[in-house]
Write a protein that holds these residues in place. Structure first.
Motif, mmCIF file in Angstrom:
data_model
loop_
_atom_site.group_PDB
_atom_site.id
_atom_site.type_symbol
_atom_site.label_atom_id
_atom_site.label_comp_id
_atom_site.label_asym_id
_atom_site.label_seq_id
_atom_site.Cartn_x
_atom_site.Cartn_y
_atom_site.Cartn_z
ATOM 1 N N ASP A 238 1.046 -1.208 -0.108
ATOM 2 C CA ASP A 238 -0.176 -0.116 -0.127
ATOM 3 C C ASP A 238 0.968 1.067 -0.123
ATOM 4 O OD1 ASP A 238 -2.160 -1.515 -0.084
ATOM 5 O OD2 ASP A 238 -2.866 -1.160 2.158
ATOM 6 N N THR A 239 1.836 1.249 0.583
ATOM 7 C CA THR A 239 2.806 2.184 0.714
ATOM 8 C C THR A 239 3.347 2.608 -0.391
ATOM 9 O OG1 THR A 239 3.503 1.864 3.007
ATOM 10 C CG2 THR A 239 4.841 3.376 2.027
ATOM 11 N N LEU A 240 3.820 1.459 -1.245
ATOM 12 C CA LEU A 240 4.328 1.937 -2.471
ATOM 13 C C LEU A 240 3.395 2.338 -3.724
ATOM 14 C CD1 LEU A 240 6.752 -1.217 -2.950
ATOM 15 C CD2 LEU A 240 7.567 1.170 -2.472
ATOM 16 N N ALA A 241 2.313 1.611 -3.412
ATOM 17 C CA ALA A 241 1.293 2.128 -4.321
ATOM 18 C C ALA A 241 0.721 3.363 -4.200
ATOM 19 C CB ALA A 241 -0.110 1.300 -4.083
ATOM 20 N N LEU A 242 0.588 4.176 -2.928
ATOM 21 C CA LEU A 242 0.276 5.435 -2.739
ATOM 22 C C LEU A 242 1.361 6.459 -3.087
ATOM 23 C CD1 LEU A 242 -1.213 5.211 0.957
ATOM 24 C CD2 LEU A 242 -2.458 5.709 -1.122
ATOM 25 N N ALA A 243 2.594 6.024 -3.028
ATOM 26 C CA ALA A 243 3.713 6.928 -3.498
ATOM 27 C C ALA A 243 3.736 7.047 -5.126
ATOM 28 C CB ALA A 243 5.122 6.297 -3.146
ATOM 29 N N ALA A 244 3.395 5.749 -5.688
ATOM 30 C CA ALA A 244 3.402 5.850 -7.234
ATOM 31 C C ALA A 244 1.928 6.596 -7.675
ATOM 32 C CB ALA A 244 3.051 4.379 -7.567
#
Length: 320
Positions: A238-244
């Motif tokens: 989720d963290t990586l997706a929010l950053a992307a």
């Protein structure tokens, strides 16, 4: 008309529903006639999967182009290149850390073939489709890219349903689903490899982005965290997706907004940049530094907005 011909025409007309209604009114009958003639020459009584996928993919692309009707083609190409670059980078690192990690991550899920083979969740299909679309774009196959991005959207939307039906013990969060659907839609609005410059950005940008995502995840997770998808205490899906997602929105504002609103769009884009930075490097940036980062972003935003405005004034004077 016999039953087989009727069913064939119905299949084609259903696939053409992917096109906008105005397009179908102008070209629908002619397109159906061409498809039926082609099927008759080939002595077919059923539509091929390739035909239907091509129609649906082209129709979705036509609908996406209606979303930004006033945006120049060059801007749409840049948005498409940016979106596919970020999506491919995220898909690559998700495939490694989220799907195949149980084969090498310390204290992770039990290795060995499971319900989805060597992968962990049904999201692996979306990642593979995105990477295939990236490959098609690099090779210059726009038709293949559109079909694969359309399939990626469908598979991403189906991830929660498949997880529920299979009683998956590893849930995939909504940010992952939303980002890949959004990136696929934006990837359809233009041609990401229309020029040699865009092709180079796409070819080298996606691998470098995947390395950046992987590097920050390794720094914060140390390769030892177990719960990557449900949201570990450090770096997680989720963290990586929010950053992307923040990067996608920033890129859309920078490349997709033209005209008098461009300075404001650039200002908002720069204001969003600290969010992915904080998501990816939260452990390594001390809290007092965020004030300095915000001040730098505001200063840069004012400069870019002023520079853009001056460029517009110069263009108007040149037209006089």
């Amino acid at each position: 008309m016999n039953d087989s011909a009727s069913l064939l025409e119905i299949s084609y007309r259903r696939a053409l529903l992917a096109y906008p209604a105005s397009w179908r009114r102008r070209n629908g009958e002619e397109m159906v006639g061409v498809l039926l003639d082609s099927a008759e020459r080939e002595h077919r009584s059923m539509a091929t999967a390739q035909e239907l996928l091509a129609l649906v993919g082209s129709g979705l692309a036509a609908r996406c182009e209606r979303i930004l009707p006033r945006v120049p083609a060059e801007a749409r190409d840049r948005v498409s290149c940016m979106s596919l670059t970020i999506a491919a980078a995220l898909a690559a690192i998700m495939l490694v850390l989220g799907e195949l990690s149980r084969w090498f991550r310390f204290n992770s899920y039990a290795p060995g073939p499971g319900m989805f083979g060597p992968f962990t969740t049904p999201a692996s299909l979306t990642y593979l489709l995105i990477l295939a679309a990236f490959t098609a774009a690099v090779l210059g196959s726009n038709g293949g890219r559109r079909i694969l991005l359309g399939l990626a959207m469908i598979s991403a939307a189906a991830i929660p349903l498949i997880s529920a039906l299979t009683n998956g013990i590893v849930p995939v969060g909504w940010p992952v689903v939303a980002v890949f659907i959004g990136a696929s839609v934006l990837g359809l609005v233009g041609e990401p490899s229309h020029t040699e410059k865009l092709r180079c950005v796409l070819t080298y940008g996606a691998p470098l982005g995947a390395l950046a995502f992987g590097f920050t995840s390794y720094l914060q997770g140390g390769g030892a965290q177990k719960w990557f998808y449900p949201g570990g205490i450090t770096m997680a899906a989720d963290t990586l997706a929010l950053a992307a997602g923040c990067l996608l929105l920033s890129g859309l504002l920078v490349f997709g907004v033209v005209g008098r609103w461009r300075p404001l769009a650039v200002l908002l884009a720069i204001a969003l940049l600290p969010l992915p930075i904080k998501a990816l490097f939260v452990v390594y940036i001390a809290a007092p530094l965020w004030g300095a980062i915000a001040a730098a972003c505001v200063t840069a935003a004012v400069f870019v907005a002023w520079h853009t405005r001056q460029s517009q004034i110069s263009e108007r004077k040149g037209d006089l």
